[in-house]
Design an enzyme around this catalytic site. Structure first.
Site, mmCIF file in Angstrom:
data_model
loop_
_atom_site.group_PDB
_atom_site.id
_atom_site.type_symbol
_atom_site.label_atom_id
_atom_site.label_comp_id
_atom_site.label_asym_id
_atom_site.label_seq_id
_atom_site.Cartn_x
_atom_site.Cartn_y
_atom_site.Cartn_z
ATOM 1 N N HIS A 1 0.800 -1.226 0.000
ATOM 2 C CA HIS A 1 0.000 0.000 0.000
ATOM 3 C C HIS A 1 0.834 1.277 0.000
ATOM 4 C CE1 HIS A 1 -3.808 -2.045 0.436
ATOM 5 N NE2 HIS A 1 -3.401 -2.676 1.511
ATOM 6 N N GLU B 1 -7.407 -10.957 6.847
ATOM 7 C CA GLU B 1 -8.072 -9.769 6.336
ATOM 8 C C GLU B 1 -9.445 -10.031 5.731
ATOM 9 O OE1 GLU B 1 -4.929 -6.941 4.581
ATOM 10 O OE2 GLU B 1 -4.373 -8.894 3.760
ATOM 11 N N ASP C 1 -8.888 -3.923 6.551
ATOM 12 C CA ASP C 1 -9.383 -4.814 5.500
ATOM 13 C C ASP C 1 -10.458 -5.765 6.008
ATOM 14 O OD1 ASP C 1 -8.062 -4.575 2.777
ATOM 15 O OD2 ASP C 1 -6.315 -4.489 4.067
#
Length: 270
Positions: free
Chosen positions: A66, A170, A196
């Site tokens: 990310h 997640e 998530d």
């Protein structure tokens, strides 16, 4: 061929002993008396990573999923932890042996795997960390051996059983399969990724929602029963202490969030 091989052994551990430190995070995670810190590094900066490592942080997670980090930056950030007790981990973008191999060959001490959904995913992740016959990692630590103070040919024996495996939980699938995931040998740390996971459950950011809390409790119970340490985000002292009280061993923060929060705090001084 023998001469070439012998030349590779010239620079052995004695000559390189000041270049790096041995891998210690796996053994520290096994020590139930230790609580540890991790900071997720999304900023592509060796300076930021070095500052975090010098602060006493136990580990950093260099974020290739990310963050804005590329492989060149990742190598510099891993190198910036040398001379400290801070373990450089890398979060890869996916559970892909090619990505894992590349960042381990940059000198990473371990890998954080996203989107683990079942035991098969966990076994695939663990296999990618180790050389044959214990896994399928290809041999080429041309950069990594210097980071860890070994010669090229001694690197395999020195580190193969010290690489850290961290799995992110997640998804709804992962929660449903968490008992089977935790039964796979070789997992060093499990982190229920709250952003998530809450999103996949349809309650994004609602960490007090009953569905999220139930999923979290299931992950905590399975990991604890399997003897696998747990980590989670702890951005304030009270939050960290609450996590430790629930049995978590590792608290994580984010470089960009620490920076932004501190800068925002100074606005209140005006």
């Amino acid at each position: 061929m023998q001469v070439w091989t012998e030349n590779l052994r010239i620079f052995g551990p004695v000559e390189f002993q000041q270049a790096g430190r041995s891998m210690k995070l796996k053994s520290r995670l096994r020590d139930t008396d230790q609580n540890l810190t991790m900071h997720v590094c999304t900023i592509p900066s060796a300076v930021v990573t070095q500052a975090l490592a010098a602060s006493g942080a136990d580990s950093v997670i260099i974020d290739l999923e990310h963050g804005a980090v590329d492989y060149g930056s990742a190598h510099a950030m891993i190198a910036a932890t040398a001379g400290t007790n801070c373990a450089p981990l890398v979060r890869v973008a996916e559970n892909d042996p090619a990505q894992v191999k590349r960042v381990l060959d940059l000198g990473a001490e371990g890998i954080v795997f996203p989107l683990i959904r079942d035991a098969s995913d966990a076994r695939k992740a663990i296999s990618s960390l180790h050389y044959p016959p214990n896994g399928n990692r290809g041999f080429g630590p041309f950069l990594a051996h210097s980071r860890w103070g070994t010669s090229l040919l001694e690197y395999r024996e020195a580190v193969d059983d010290q690489i850290v495996c961290c799995l992110l939980i997640e998804t709804r699938d992962a929660v449903e399969n968490i008992t089977e995931i935790c039964a796979v040998p070789g997992i060093d740390l499990i982190i229920p990724a709250q952003f998530d996971l809450s999103t996949d459950l349809g309650v994004s950011g609602q960490f007090d929602h009953p569905d999220f809390q139930a999923a979290l409790a299931k992950v905590e119970e399975a990991a604890t029963k399997a003897g696998i340490p747990l980590g989670n985000v702890g951005l304030a002292e009270a939050q960290a202490k609450a996590l430790f009280a629930r049995g978590y061993r590792v608290i994580a923060g984010f470089d960009v969030l620490w920076l932004k929060a501190k800068a925002a705090e100074t606005q209140g001084w005006l």
